[in-house]
Write a protein that holds these residues in place. Structure first.
Motif, mmCIF file in Angstrom:
data_model
loop_
_atom_site.group_PDB
_atom_site.id
_atom_site.type_symbol
_atom_site.label_atom_id
_atom_site.label_comp_id
_atom_site.label_asym_id
_atom_site.label_seq_id
_atom_site.Cartn_x
_atom_site.Cartn_y
_atom_site.Cartn_z
ATOM 1 N N SER A 527 0.845 -1.193 0.000
ATOM 2 C CA SER A 527 0.000 0.000 0.000
ATOM 3 C C SER A 527 0.878 1.240 0.000
ATOM 4 C CB SER A 527 -0.911 0.019 1.226
ATOM 5 O OG SER A 527 -1.724 -1.139 1.256
ATOM 6 N N PRO A 528 0.653 2.188 -0.926
ATOM 7 C CA PRO A 528 1.491 3.392 -1.004
ATOM 8 C C PRO A 528 1.374 4.295 0.221
ATOM 9 C CG PRO A 528 0.277 3.052 -3.041
ATOM 10 C CD PRO A 528 -0.292 2.103 -2.047
ATOM 11 N N ALA A 529 0.319 4.129 1.020
ATOM 12 C CA ALA A 529 0.158 4.971 2.213
ATOM 13 C C ALA A 529 -0.652 4.227 3.258
ATOM 14 C CB ALA A 529 -0.518 6.291 1.862
ATOM 15 N N VAL A 530 -0.345 4.510 4.529
ATOM 16 C CA VAL A 530 -1.098 3.978 5.660
ATOM 17 C C VAL A 530 -1.491 5.162 6.533
ATOM 18 C CG1 VAL A 530 -1.063 2.459 7.674
ATOM 19 C CG2 VAL A 530 0.176 1.812 5.615
ATOM 20 N N VAL A 531 -2.802 5.294 6.826
ATOM 21 C CA VAL A 531 -3.278 6.416 7.639
ATOM 22 C C VAL A 531 -4.130 5.895 8.773
ATOM 23 C CG1 VAL A 531 -3.237 7.994 5.674
ATOM 24 C CG2 VAL A 531 -5.344 6.799 6.237
ATOM 25 N N CYS A 532 -4.191 6.685 9.841
ATOM 26 C CA CYS A 532 -5.032 6.338 10.978
ATOM 27 C C CYS A 532 -6.493 6.617 10.621
ATOM 28 C CB CYS A 532 -4.622 7.157 12.206
ATOM 29 S SG CYS A 532 -5.725 6.938 13.631
ATOM 30 N N GLN A 533 -7.353 5.653 10.889
ATOM 31 C CA GLN A 533 -8.766 5.802 10.546
ATOM 32 C C GLN A 533 -9.450 6.859 11.409
ATOM 33 O OE1 GLN A 533 -10.923 2.129 10.636
ATOM 34 N NE2 GLN A 533 -12.652 2.927 9.480
ATOM 35 N N SER A 534 -8.903 7.098 12.611
ATOM 36 C CA SER A 534 -9.548 8.031 13.529
ATOM 37 C C SER A 534 -9.120 9.476 13.306
ATOM 38 C CB SER A 534 -9.254 7.627 14.980
ATOM 39 O OG SER A 534 -9.760 6.338 15.253
ATOM 40 N N CYS A 535 -7.794 9.717 13.191
ATOM 41 C CA CYS A 535 -7.322 11.104 13.129
ATOM 42 C C CYS A 535 -6.637 11.464 11.823
ATOM 43 C CB CYS A 535 -6.381 11.397 14.309
ATOM 44 S SG CYS A 535 -4.784 10.552 14.176
ATOM 45 N N GLY A 536 -6.392 10.484 10.949
ATOM 46 C CA GLY A 536 -5.784 10.775 9.661
ATOM 47 C C GLY A 536 -4.270 10.859 9.675
ATOM 48 N N HIS A 537 -3.625 10.521 10.803
ATOM 49 C CA HIS A 537 -2.154 10.551 10.857
ATOM 50 C C HIS A 537 -1.571 9.620 9.792
ATOM 51 C CE1 HIS A 537 1.896 10.605 12.635
ATOM 52 N NE2 HIS A 537 1.913 9.312 12.385
ATOM 53 N N ASP A 538 -0.568 10.112 9.057
ATOM 54 C CA ASP A 538 0.114 9.261 8.090
ATOM 55 C C ASP A 538 1.604 9.250 8.391
ATOM 56 O OD1 ASP A 538 0.839 11.782 7.318
ATOM 57 O OD2 ASP A 538 0.358 11.515 5.198
ATOM 58 N N TRP A 539 2.305 8.384 7.686
ATOM 59 C CA TRP A 539 3.724 8.165 7.969
ATOM 60 C C TRP A 539 4.570 8.675 6.815
ATOM 61 C CZ3 TRP A 539 5.103 6.616 12.717
ATOM 62 C CH2 TRP A 539 4.124 6.028 13.506
ATOM 63 N N LYS A 540 5.539 9.513 7.158
ATOM 64 C CA LYS A 540 6.469 10.042 6.165
ATOM 65 C C LYS A 540 7.894 9.693 6.564
ATOM 66 C CE LYS A 540 4.036 13.899 3.973
ATOM 67 N NZ LYS A 540 2.704 13.412 4.255
ATOM 68 N N CYS A 541 8.763 9.585 5.552
ATOM 69 C CA CYS A 541 10.169 9.307 5.825
ATOM 70 C C CYS A 541 10.792 10.507 6.528
ATOM 71 C CB CYS A 541 10.902 9.027 4.508
ATOM 72 S SG CYS A 541 12.686 8.819 4.695
ATOM 73 N N PRO A 542 11.509 10.293 7.630
ATOM 74 C CA PRO A 542 12.121 11.421 8.336
ATOM 75 C C PRO A 542 13.282 12.044 7.561
ATOM 76 C CG PRO A 542 12.818 9.337 9.313
ATOM 77 C CD PRO A 542 11.754 9.010 8.311
ATOM 78 N N HIS A 543 13.750 11.355 6.534
ATOM 79 C CA HIS A 543 14.892 11.859 5.766
ATOM 80 C C HIS A 543 14.488 12.432 4.406
ATOM 81 C CE1 HIS A 543 17.093 9.695 8.810
ATOM 82 N NE2 HIS A 543 16.582 8.547 8.410
ATOM 83 N N CYS A 544 13.305 12.084 3.940
ATOM 84 C CA CYS A 544 12.925 12.463 2.581
ATOM 85 C C CYS A 544 11.597 13.208 2.478
ATOM 86 C CB CYS A 544 12.845 11.217 1.685
ATOM 87 S SG CYS A 544 14.379 10.273 1.588
#
Length: 835
Positions: A527-544
């Motif tokens: 999956s190209p992205a994973v988000v929290c169903q409740s608040c919408g938080h997503d995950w990004k690379c800390p370096h890019c």
């Protein structure tokens, strides 16, 4: 490389040599030729030269009878230390190509050299230090007031062997190369340059041969007797085999040699990348079509291969371009000329390598990244020694050191992988054209979807356009159906379906009929992205600052740019919710969905996650032999494969590459769709292609569905002409990268101001306002990668010469080290992507 002010009477031997030093420096250097080496040095030979206090490997670029005018009359010219080889490592045409590359791409000379020389030939020399008797006496008599000199002599006095100068500097603080040279001048220490081992990287095999039976009175140990008995009646036996069979030690064997009973010999042995592959038998010659014969006749010409000419071989997928390559190369070989065949990714096309080996046998060498370093070095040496006729490889094979090149073939010449994206940003296709001109060789650019640059050259008459419109099998191109995803209803869970009804039904019919299918999705992972169903938080690379992709089998979030990875936490770090939503689809999810929903389907996957250098051939062979029904993959499945049982190709999402903010996105999309469509129906049964898209009316997708290259080229060239983009204009990109955003912006502003100033002067003189356009500097679309901020500046002109003068003046005025090492300035001539 040479100039009239530096070259005088021909009878006068050259006393100076222009050298490319194996370091990333942006100039060449002049050295004096010492008397013993006068008339022994040739362009292309490796030399040992002093550079910044250290012996370094360099390559002779040109010989001169006088030094450069800037150096004349000075004492700054140092002498060559040693000649490392009798014959040049690089043939003269490659030296000229090196010169062209460094100048055209505004590249450091040493970086260009490294592309041509194997690592084994680039080992720098070593300088050793030992105390002189005079130095030891001064130490004993306390005559060294300098504390650094005393420390050096104290350390050397306790050693029986010389020490490397680098190791000495680590031991003695504040010891510089200049101070070390001063100690040598005073006679306190002796410096010696150790030349690199000429056999470095060469695999040496040791043999023993029995010379005589020991006299009867001789005392012979049991192991010695076993060795002698093993050698009895045999010409020679490999030392490793002797030790394995007898268990004899090296001391035992050396004793036999010293006593004159056996003789030891050594020879080189090539490491064979084909050791596990039997040489395939030569297949029956196929009946060439009229179109193929006409193309071969144009390429071969008078059959001498002694004059430059170029051709664009535009053949539909499956039209038999490989046979044209084979016959043309065979014609060159018959007159003693050699050939280079460039492939986008050689590891993905083992079938093509096998075809060439079946035709040319051991006269084929390969050069690519899947080989071990030793195998690459041995293949390079076979080429340089003239032991092979054909070299096959990815972009770096363009530097194969053939001295008598007759033909260069670039297969799938449109492919972006021919452009180097680090170091010297060269394009192998363009270097093929330049090398063809330098060596009076024929250059063939083959593709079902030629790059617009190559096609435009052919339209202008600068290259010959050769067309293959039909397949030798008589089979038509596959039928293509477009599925409008806007009209496809969601699945039972309310999600957009991965496979539309028509594609699913076609997949079932093909597999149940005993045939195979390819599903193309140019996005790997689950999956190209994973988000929290409740608040919408997503995950990004800390370096890019790039969204992380979820990989289900590894249960990890990964960055596809810097390889950062992390486990997916059980709870959201923002709201502690345990519910994650997995957005989008990658090849991993697609393969899993097919295996789950279509019972009994055998699914294989080909992408960067599964296809490592070791198992890529296994995956291709697995599918080709019918051990899988469906092959799911990224653009790796589009690369020239010939799977005879594939009758369906499904493009799961045709829009992905169209949405990239780059002026070449339409061209890449057309090429991908056309190439992957060509994998279907290559034998007896007509093929079928289904393209899923949210943009069914887009002219690129419409042209790809009709497989109408001319319509696409006309549409795209009209747009490019209006915007002044290639092939109707020329580009140079400058990219600024730094971990320090403020420093980066300062450098980018310096370049902007200087570019505007130079442009103003050009407008006042010989250049029209429309000839040079400056875009930026602005933040790049990928604004941060690997912890470094990225800005870019694009300079465009309708005149290549004007553009090059402009960029050269800009770089000379501002420089590359305007902010030291804090900001990297990257020059990309003829950029292929602007991300």
């Amino acid at each position: 490389m040479t100039g009239s002010t530096r070259d005088v009477e021909p009878s006068e031997p050259p006393r100076y040599v222009e050298v490319v030093v194996d370091l990333p420096v942006r100039s060449t250097f002049t050295y004096a030729i010492p008397d013993p080496l006068v008339q022994r040095i040739q362009p292309g030979q490796r030399l040992l030269v002093p550079f910044r206090g250290r012996p370094r490997t360099g390559v002779a670029l040109a010989l001169h009878q006088r030094p450069d005018e800037k150096l004349a009359g000075t004492t700054a010219i140092q002498a060559v230390l040693d000649l490392l080889e009798a014959e040049p490592a690089l043939p003269e045409p490659l030296i000229r190509l090196l010169d062209w590359m460094a100048r055209y791409y505004f590249a450091p000379w040493g970086e260009a050299l490294r592309l041509m020389l194997p690592q084994e030939l680039r080992t720098p020399g070593k300088r050793t230090v030992k105390a002189t008797p005079f130095g030891l006496r001064c130490l004993q008599n306390d005559l060294l007031p300098d504390p650094i000199a005393r420390s050096v002599l104290e350390l050397l006095a306790g050693r029986s062997r010389p020490i490397a100068d680098q190791a000495l500097r680590r031991e003695v603080k504040r010891l510089t190369y200049a101070r070390l040279s001063a100690l040598e001048e005073k006679g306190l220490v002796a410096l010696e340059v150790v030349v690199p081992d000429s056999h470095r990287g060469v695999q040496l095999v040791h043999f023993l041969e029995k010379l005589m039976e020991p006299p009867s009175a001789s005392r012979i140990g049991r192991k010695q007797r076993e060795v002698l008995d093993l050698l009895e009646g045999r010409k020679r036996v490999e030392l490793a085999e002797i030790r394995r069979l007898t268990g004899a030690s090296l001391q035992t064997i050396h004793s036999l040699v010293e006593r004159g009973w056996v003789e030891e010999a050594t020879e080189e042995r090539y490491r064979d990348p084909f050791a596990e592959d039997q040489l395939p038998p030569e297949p029956d010659r196929v009946q060439l079509t009229d179109e193929q014969q006409a193309a071969i006749a144009e390429i071969v010409g008078d059959g001498l291969f002694d004059a430059y000419r170029s051709a664009v071989l535009h053949g539909i997928t499956g039209s038999g371009k490989t046979e044209v390559y084979l016959e043309s190369i065979a014609a060159a070989a018959r007159v003693g000329r050699t050939a280079i065949l460039l492939l986008p990714e050689i590891a993905l096309t083992p079938q093509l390598v096998r075809i060439f080996r079946s035709r040319f046998g051991d006269q084929v060498a390969v050069l690519h990244s899947a080989l071990t370093q030793g195998e690459r070095f041995d293949q390079w040496r076979r080429i340089r020694r003239g032991e092979v006729q054909v070299a096959i490889g990815a972009r770096s094979v363009i530097f194969a050191p053939f001295p008598n090149l007759g033909i260069v073939v670039v297969d799938e010449e449109h492919d972006g992988s021919f452009k180097q994206d680090s170091g010297v940003r060269y394009h192998a296709r363009d270097l093929a054209m330049v090398r063809g001109q330098l060596e009076k060789a024929v250059v063939v650019l083959g593709s079902a979807t030629p790059s617009l640059e190559s096609y435009h050259r052919a339209e202008q008459g600068k290259s010959r356009l050769l067309v293959l419109r039909s397949r030798p099998t008589g089979q038509p191109l596959p039928t293509v159906e477009i599925v409008d995803l806007r009209q496809v209803p969601p699945d039972a869970q309310g999600r957009p379906p991965i496979l539309s009804g028509p594609l699913r039904q076609a997949l079932v019919e093909v597999v149940q009929g005993g045939q195979q299918a390819i599903l193309f999705l140019n996005r790997r992972g689950h999956s190209p992205a994973v988000v929290c169903q409740s608040c919408g938080h997503d995950w990004k690379c800390p370096h890019c600052e790039i969204t992380l992709t979820y990989h289900r089998r590894a249960d990890q979030l990964r960055c596809h740019y810097c390889d950062f990875s992390m486990a997916l936490p059980p709870l959201c770090p923002t709201c502690a919710s345990p519910e994650w939503v997995y957005l989008g689809t990658g090849t991993e999810k697609l393969a899993d969905r097919i295996a789950d929903e279509l019972e009994g389907f055998r699914v294989a996957r080909l992408d960067r996650d599964t296809a490592t250098a070791k198992n890529i051939r296994q995956i291709i062979r697995h599918f080709a032999s019918g051990q899988a029904d469906v092959l799911v993959g990224t653009q790796m499945v589009t690369k020239g494969h010939d799977f005879p049982n594939v009758n369906l190709v499904g493009v799961v999402m045709a829009d992905l590459s169209l949405r990239i903010p780059d002026f070449r996105s339409g061209e890449r999309t057309f090429q991908l769709l056309t190439q992957v469509s060509g994998r279907a129906g290559r034998r007896d049964t007509p093929g079928r292609v289904i393209i899923q898209t949210y943009l069914p009316d887009n002219p690129v997708i419409q042209a790809a569905a009709r497989q109408d290259y001319q319509a696409f080229a006309a549409f795209e060239m009209s747009t490019r002409r209006q915007l002044g983009y290639p092939p109707f204009g020329y580009l140079v990109g400058l990219r600024f990268e730094s971990a320090d955003l403020e420093a980066l912006q300062t450098v980018a502003e310096r370049y902007r101001l200087e570019a505007r100033r130079i442009l103003g002067r050009l407008l006042e003189s010989e250049t029209d306002q429309g000839q040079v356009t400056i875009l930026g500097p602005v933040e790049a679309p990928l604004a941060m990668l690997k912890g470094r901020h990225r800005w870019q500046m694009l300079i465009r002109s309708s005149s290549r010469s004007t553009l090059r003068r402009f960029v050269a003046r800009l770089l000379s005025q501002v420089g590359f080290d305007v902010a030291g090492k804090a900001v990297q300035v990257i020059v990309d001539v003829d950029p292929m992507q602007l991300m």
